[in-house]
Write a protein that holds these residues in place. Structure first.
Motif, PDB file in Angstrom:
ATOM      1  N   TRP A   1       0.850  -1.238   0.174  1.00 44.45           N
ATOM      2  CA  TRP A   1      -0.159  -0.108  -0.024  1.00 44.45           C
ATOM      3  C   TRP A   1       0.814   1.286  -0.014  1.00 44.45           C
ATOM      4  O   TRP A   1       0.345   2.064  -0.591  1.00 44.45           O
ATOM      5  N   GLN A   2       1.883   1.152   0.964  1.00 45.54           N
ATOM      6  CA  GLN A   2       2.826   2.423   0.888  1.00 45.54           C
ATOM      7  C   GLN A   2       3.436   2.594  -0.659  1.00 45.54           C
ATOM      8  O   GLN A   2       3.679   3.873  -1.060  1.00 45.54           O
ATOM      9  N   GLU A   3       3.846   1.502  -1.319  1.00 42.79           N
ATOM     10  CA  GLU A   3       4.493   1.915  -2.729  1.00 42.79           C
ATOM     11  C   GLU A   3       3.581   2.086  -3.697  1.00 42.79           C
ATOM     12  O   GLU A   3       3.904   2.797  -4.624  1.00 42.79           O
ATOM     13  N   ARG A   4       2.585   1.436  -3.623  1.00 39.88           N
ATOM     14  CA  ARG A   4       1.370   1.515  -4.909  1.00 39.88           C
ATOM     15  C   ARG A   4       0.331   2.487  -4.905  1.00 39.88           C
ATOM     16  O   ARG A   4      -0.384   2.882  -5.620  1.00 39.88           O
ATOM     17  N   PHE A   5       0.115   3.041  -3.375  1.00 43.75           N
ATOM     18  CA  PHE A   5      -1.249   3.899  -3.158  1.00 43.75           C
ATOM     19  C   PHE A   5      -0.768   5.191  -2.248  1.00 43.75           C
ATOM     20  O   PHE A   5      -1.749   5.555  -1.970  1.00 43.75           O
ATOM     21  N   GLY A   6       0.444   5.305  -2.382  1.00 44.84           N
ATOM     22  CA  GLY A   6       0.975   6.525  -1.527  1.00 44.84           C
ATOM     23  C   GLY A   6       0.305   6.551  -0.121  1.00 44.84           C
ATOM     24  O   GLY A   6       0.196   7.594   0.499  1.00 44.84           O
ATOM     25  N   LEU A   7       0.076   5.485   0.610  1.00 44.47           N
ATOM     26  CA  LEU A   7       0.022   5.471   2.045  1.00 44.47           C
ATOM     27  C   LEU A   7       1.004   5.223   2.946  1.00 44.47           C
ATOM     28  O   LEU A   7       1.340   4.645   3.768  1.00 44.47           O
ATOM     29  N   ASP A   8       1.831   6.367   2.948  1.00 44.32           N
ATOM     30  CA  ASP A   8       2.902   6.390   3.623  1.00 44.32           C
ATOM     31  C   ASP A   8       2.956   6.231   5.013  1.00 44.32           C
ATOM     32  O   ASP A   8       3.841   5.896   5.744  1.00 44.32           O
ATOM     33  N   GLY A   9       1.566   6.790   5.826  1.00 47.36           N
ATOM     34  CA  GLY A   9       1.650   6.699   7.044  1.00 47.36           C
ATOM     35  C   GLY A   9       1.250   5.330   7.462  1.00 47.36           C
ATOM     36  O   GLY A   9       1.201   5.066   8.794  1.00 47.36           O
ATOM     37  N   TYR A  10       0.898   4.427   6.631  1.00 50.17           N
ATOM     38  CA  TYR A  10       0.451   3.017   7.308  1.00 50.17           C
ATOM     39  C   TYR A  10       1.421   1.949   7.439  1.00 50.17           C
ATOM     40  O   TYR A  10       1.704   1.206   6.389  1.00 50.17           O
ATOM     41  N   THR A  11       2.618   2.387   8.246  1.00 49.84           N
ATOM     42  CA  THR A  11       3.476   1.610   8.412  1.00 49.84           C
ATOM     43  C   THR A  11       2.988   0.553   9.844  1.00 49.84           C
ATOM     44  O   THR A  11       2.293   0.643  10.294  1.00 49.84           O
ATOM     45  N   THR A  12       3.873  -0.653   9.845  1.00 50.96           N
ATOM     46  CA  THR A  12       3.549  -1.525  10.946  1.00 50.96           C
ATOM     47  C   THR A  12       3.691  -0.857  12.101  1.00 50.96           C
ATOM     48  O   THR A  12       3.093  -1.048  13.195  1.00 50.96           O
ATOM     49  N   ASP A  13       4.935   0.138  12.274  1.00 52.28           N
ATOM     50  CA  ASP A  13       5.283   0.561  13.657  1.00 52.28           C
ATOM     51  C   ASP A  13       4.074   1.804  14.064  1.00 52.28           C
ATOM     52  O   ASP A  13       3.594   1.920  15.049  1.00 52.28           O
ATOM     53  N   ALA A  14       3.604   2.510  12.711  1.00 46.98           N
ATOM     54  CA  ALA A  14       2.733   3.733  13.068  1.00 46.98           C
ATOM     55  C   ALA A  14       1.207   3.069  13.541  1.00 46.98           C
ATOM     56  O   ALA A  14       0.647   3.805  14.474  1.00 46.98           O
ATOM     57  N   LEU A  15       0.904   1.763  13.101  1.00 46.07           N
ATOM     58  CA  LEU A  15      -0.378   1.357  13.453  1.00 46.07           C
ATOM     59  C   LEU A  15      -0.281   0.203  14.602  1.00 46.07           C
ATOM     60  O   LEU A  15      -1.226   0.167  15.468  1.00 46.07           O
ATOM     61  N   ALA A  16       0.992  -0.039  15.052  1.00 44.29           N
ATOM     62  CA  ALA A  16       0.741  -0.869  16.173  1.00 44.29           C
ATOM     63  C   ALA A  16       0.137  -0.464  17.559  1.00 44.29           C
ATOM     64  O   ALA A  16      -0.490  -1.224  18.111  1.00 44.29           O
ATOM     65  N   PRO A  17       0.334   0.866  17.870  1.00 45.39           N
ATOM     66  CA  PRO A  17      -0.346   1.102  19.248  1.00 45.39           C
ATOM     67  C   PRO A  17      -1.758   1.228  18.915  1.00 45.39           C
ATOM     68  O   PRO A  17      -2.562   0.889  19.954  1.00 45.39           O
ATOM     69  N   TYR A  18      -2.519   1.144  17.740  1.00 44.71           N
ATOM     70  CA  TYR A  18      -3.766   1.303  17.647  1.00 44.71           C
ATOM     71  C   TYR A  18      -4.370  -0.086  17.626  1.00 44.71           C
ATOM     72  O   TYR A  18      -5.443  -0.437  18.086  1.00 44.71           O
ATOM     73  N   PHE A  19      -3.429  -0.947  16.987  1.00 48.55           N
ATOM     74  CA  PHE A  19      -3.801  -2.390  17.113  1.00 48.55           C
ATOM     75  C   PHE A  19      -3.907  -2.779  18.627  1.00 48.55           C
ATOM     76  O   PHE A  19      -4.725  -3.715  18.795  1.00 48.55           O
ATOM     77  N   ALA A  20      -2.744  -2.503  19.439  1.00 49.99           N
ATOM     78  CA  ALA A  20      -2.609  -2.985  20.544  1.00 49.99           C
ATOM     79  C   ALA A  20      -3.791  -2.437  21.458  1.00 49.99           C
ATOM     80  O   ALA A  20      -4.792  -3.164  22.433  1.00 49.99           O
ATOM     81  N   GLN A  21      -4.420  -1.164  21.149  1.00 50.51           N
ATOM     82  CA  GLN A  21      -5.619  -0.792  21.910  1.00 50.51           C
ATOM     83  C   GLN A  21      -6.752  -1.525  21.649  1.00 50.51           C
ATOM     84  O   GLN A  21      -7.607  -1.871  22.405  1.00 50.51           O
ATOM     85  N   ALA A  22      -6.973  -1.933  20.316  1.00 49.16           N
ATOM     86  CA  ALA A  22      -8.102  -2.714  19.999  1.00 49.16           C
ATOM     87  C   ALA A  22      -7.839  -3.975  20.647  1.00 49.16           C
ATOM     88  O   ALA A  22      -9.042  -4.614  20.937  1.00 49.16           O
ATOM     89  N   GLU A  23      -6.687  -4.638  20.545  1.00 46.60           N
ATOM     90  CA  GLU A  23      -6.699  -5.958  21.274  1.00 46.60           C
ATOM     91  C   GLU A  23      -7.039  -6.002  22.549  1.00 46.60           C
ATOM     92  O   GLU A  23      -7.474  -7.058  23.372  1.00 46.60           O
ATOM     93  N   GLN A  24      -6.500  -5.031  23.249  1.00 52.66           N
ATOM     94  CA  GLN A  24      -6.839  -5.016  24.887  1.00 52.66           C
ATOM     95  C   GLN A  24      -8.346  -4.773  24.885  1.00 52.66           C
ATOM     96  O   GLN A  24      -9.022  -5.254  25.669  1.00 52.66           O
ATOM     97  N   ARG A  25      -8.963  -3.723  24.079  1.00 53.94           N
ATOM     98  CA  ARG A  25     -10.398  -3.493  24.490  1.00 53.94           C
ATOM     99  C   ARG A  25     -11.122  -4.684  24.094  1.00 53.94           C
ATOM    100  O   ARG A  25     -12.348  -4.802  24.718  1.00 53.94           O
ATOM    101  N   LEU A  26     -10.885  -5.391  23.066  1.00 51.57           N
ATOM    102  CA  LEU A  26     -11.636  -6.470  22.479  1.00 51.57           C
ATOM    103  C   LEU A  26     -11.274  -7.837  22.994  1.00 51.57           C
ATOM    104  O   LEU A  26     -11.564  -8.737  22.521  1.00 51.57           O
ATOM    105  N   ASN A  27     -10.128  -7.978  23.920  1.00 53.23           N
ATOM    106  CA  ASN A  27      -9.643  -9.268  24.364  1.00 53.23           C
ATOM    107  C   ASN A  27      -9.365 -10.118  23.603  1.00 53.23           C
ATOM    108  O   ASN A  27      -9.597 -11.451  23.544  1.00 53.23           O
ATOM    109  N   ILE A  28      -8.468  -9.585  22.679  1.00 54.25           N
ATOM    110  CA  ILE A  28      -7.813 -10.423  21.505  1.00 54.25           C
ATOM    111  C   ILE A  28      -6.757 -10.944  21.903  1.00 54.25           C
ATOM    112  O   ILE A  28      -5.681 -10.335  22.253  1.00 54.25           O
ATOM    113  N   THR A  29      -6.543 -12.311  22.095  1.00 52.31           N
ATOM    114  CA  THR A  29      -5.460 -13.156  22.566  1.00 52.31           C
ATOM    115  C   THR A  29      -5.125 -14.228  21.888  1.00 52.31           C
ATOM    116  O   THR A  29      -6.121 -15.012  21.495  1.00 52.31           O
TER     117      THR A  29
END
Length: 531
Positions: free
Chosen positions: A126-154
């Motif tokens: 996505w970064q290379e073909r669609f210009g989504l430079d901000g959608y990196t693994t590191d940038a999204l990690a805290p938002y995934f972590a919050q979702a996993e905590q909120r929804l008990n994803i384990t």
């Protein structure tokens, strides 16, 4: 289970503002800060965050409000009441059956709880073909972590049922790595009926998490109310026009901001009905499924694939053996089996199908999720409107995709024979049950891999309102706002520029968590987080 508390009924008794269907009547006009179309993964996360920020929120859901008191593990009731088109939604040519939720909580109410973060390889594409430079693994990690905590994803630590362990054992014999799947559950009873609605409220779907949280903070929910179209003027949405499915009355909602989260077939359809600006012809295009092919097998021992957590083991081996834009890759999983969905999916008729149904307790099926959208010969589909303005997905199955299906059938059959299957049947109208790997391999290599002959299904719909760094490539900006309509955001799987290559619910949770926090800050001036 009838003695368990029902948090939905308790909330309504406490005074939640829920209207439509057999509940309170829906007013003909409403005003709010934000109107949200849908109540699934994207809508639920958005509703909780915006309500937490103090905004007046109205959610609009086409399906009914059903809860644990209604979930009785009966397919005959679940499919008509909880799924789009009674679990019989199909592509325009009828070649692919699509399972999507149509109830409060959307597909999160009826999915099998499999939770994966977006693969790094997908994000890089996505970064290379669609210009989504901000959608990196590191940038999204805290938002995934919050979702996993909120929804008990384990990780699911309970030993897999036989259905899933056969995948693990067969793969291990062939030297193919397989791993455990994380699930969004809390106090799971291991019943195996996740696809029929969780009767114990263990599945942490939007039905029992974010939507109740939003309603507790004053949000309003309209059920059995279809979002028909937006009214547009001067580059903005001025109103949302809805229709009560019970009375047929029109409802008009005026909001400061609108969030479209109806899913990756219905969201493009709302914009098409609204004649939304589409200067580059990208609306509804590049809508992706994970086309799924399946192999059914019979073992000497009982498998009872309906019993126990539905999907707990997977293998990404065949995603990683090719370049992402090379021959199509696929993820392997072991789906649960229930009588109606089994009988309506396996090929054959008469005595042949009778014999197959007799083997049901001994049956083991593998599925392969084909990772579509990364090659020039896998452009996905196009959402269209029928003559009655309802949505339909035109999804040509190209030779490139179907040859991937052939390779996937071969991989799954080899694993099943390695696990000890006494017969294997690839789900294809011209296939027969095969009793040796060599016999099955030669037969499948000779099969015509054509639509309607090869059985193809999907429960994952993505794209159609894709994000991109330029308006020429996408419907929405990287912040989820529509490129031409300044007060409209899109917060669901329709944002994805390709398929994910994994079950998409956690991708939606994590990315929408980020988008909705940003939107809440812009609209309210308050910082909020999901967890």
């Amino acid at each position: 289970m009838s003695q368990l508390k029902d948090p939905i009924r308790e909330g309504i008794a406490r005074g939640w503002k829920v209207m439509g269907g057999a509940l309170a009547p829906v007013p003909q006009s409403m005003r709010c800060d934000v109107a949200i179309i849908g109540s699934g993964a994207g809508a639920g996360v958005t509703a909780e965050l915006l309500a937490k920020a103090g905004l007046q929120v109205v959610m609009v859901e086409e399906g009914p409000l059903k809860s644990s008191s209604d979930f009785n593990q009966k397919e005959s009731e679940a499919y008509p009441s909880l799924y789009q088109e009674s679990a019989a939604r199909k592509t325009e040519d009828k070649a692919i059956n699509i399972l999507q939720g149509r109830c409060v909580g959307g597909s999160t109410t009826v999915n099998w709880t499999s939770s994966f973060r977006t693969p790094d390889s997908t994000l890089k594409f996505w970064q290379e073909r669609f210009g989504l430079d901000g959608y990196t693994t590191d940038a999204l990690a805290p938002y995934f972590a919050q979702a996993e905590q909120r929804l008990n994803i384990t990780p699911w630590l309970v030993p897999p049922n036989e259905n899933n362990d056969l995948l693990r054992r067969g793969a291990a014999k062939l030297g193919i790595p397989a791993s455990a799947i994380s699930r969004n559950v809390k106090g799971c009873w291991n019943l195996g009926s996740c696809g029929l609605g969780c009767p114990t409220n263990a599945k942490q779907s939007m039905l029992v998490t974010t939507i109740p949280a939003a309603l507790d903070k004053g949000a309003q929910l309209l059920t059995e109310t279809r979002a028909e179209r937006f009214e547009l003027a001067n580059g903005k949405v001025t109103a949302l026009v809805c229709r009560s499915l019970g009375t047929g009355e029109t409802i008009r909602i005026a909001a400061k901001h609108y969030v479209l989260a109806g899913g990756a077939i219905n969201s493009p359809a709302v914009l098409l009905r609204s004649q939304a600006p589409d200067p580059h012809g990208v609306l509804g295009a590049r809508t992706f499924l994970h086309p799924v092919v399946m192999s059914s097998s019979v073992f000497d021992q009982k498998v009872e694939a309906w019993n126990g957590a539905p999907q707990t083991i997977y293998s990404d081996h065949f995603l990683e053996t090719q370049a992402i834009d090379g021959p199509i890759g696929y993820k392997l999983e072991a789906p649960p089996l229930h009588p109606v969905i089994f009988a309506s999916t396996v090929p054959g008729f008469g005595q042949g199908q009778h014999e197959l149904l007799k083997s049901f307790p001994y049956n083991h099926t593998l599925l392969a999720l084909l990772r579509d959208g990364f090659h020039d010969e896998s452009p996905g589909g196009q959402v269209k409107l029928r003559g009655d303005n309802s949505a339909v997905l035109d999804y040509p199955l190209t030779d490139y995709v179907m040859e991937g299906g052939r390779r996937a059938l071969l991989s799954m059959m080899e694993i099943q024979f390695a696990a000890g299957a006494k017969q294997v049947l690839p789900l294809h109208e011209m296939a027969q049950p095969y009793t040796t790997w060599a016999q099955a391999r030669d037969a499948v290599n000779a099969l015509p891999m054509k639509p309607l002959l090869t059985r193809v299904v999907s429960a994952h719909v993505m794209g159609g309102c894709a994000m991109a760094g330029t308006e020429r490539r996408g419907v929405t900006r990287p912040d989820g706002v529509h490129w031409q309509l300044e007060n409209l955001s899109i917060h669901d799987g329709s944002l994805f520029p390709t398929s994910i290559g994994a079950n998409p619910q956690l991708s939606i949770y994590g990315m929408v968590n980020r988008l909705a926090q940003d939107l809440a800050g812009r609209l309210s001036g308050r910082a909020v987080t999901l967890a």
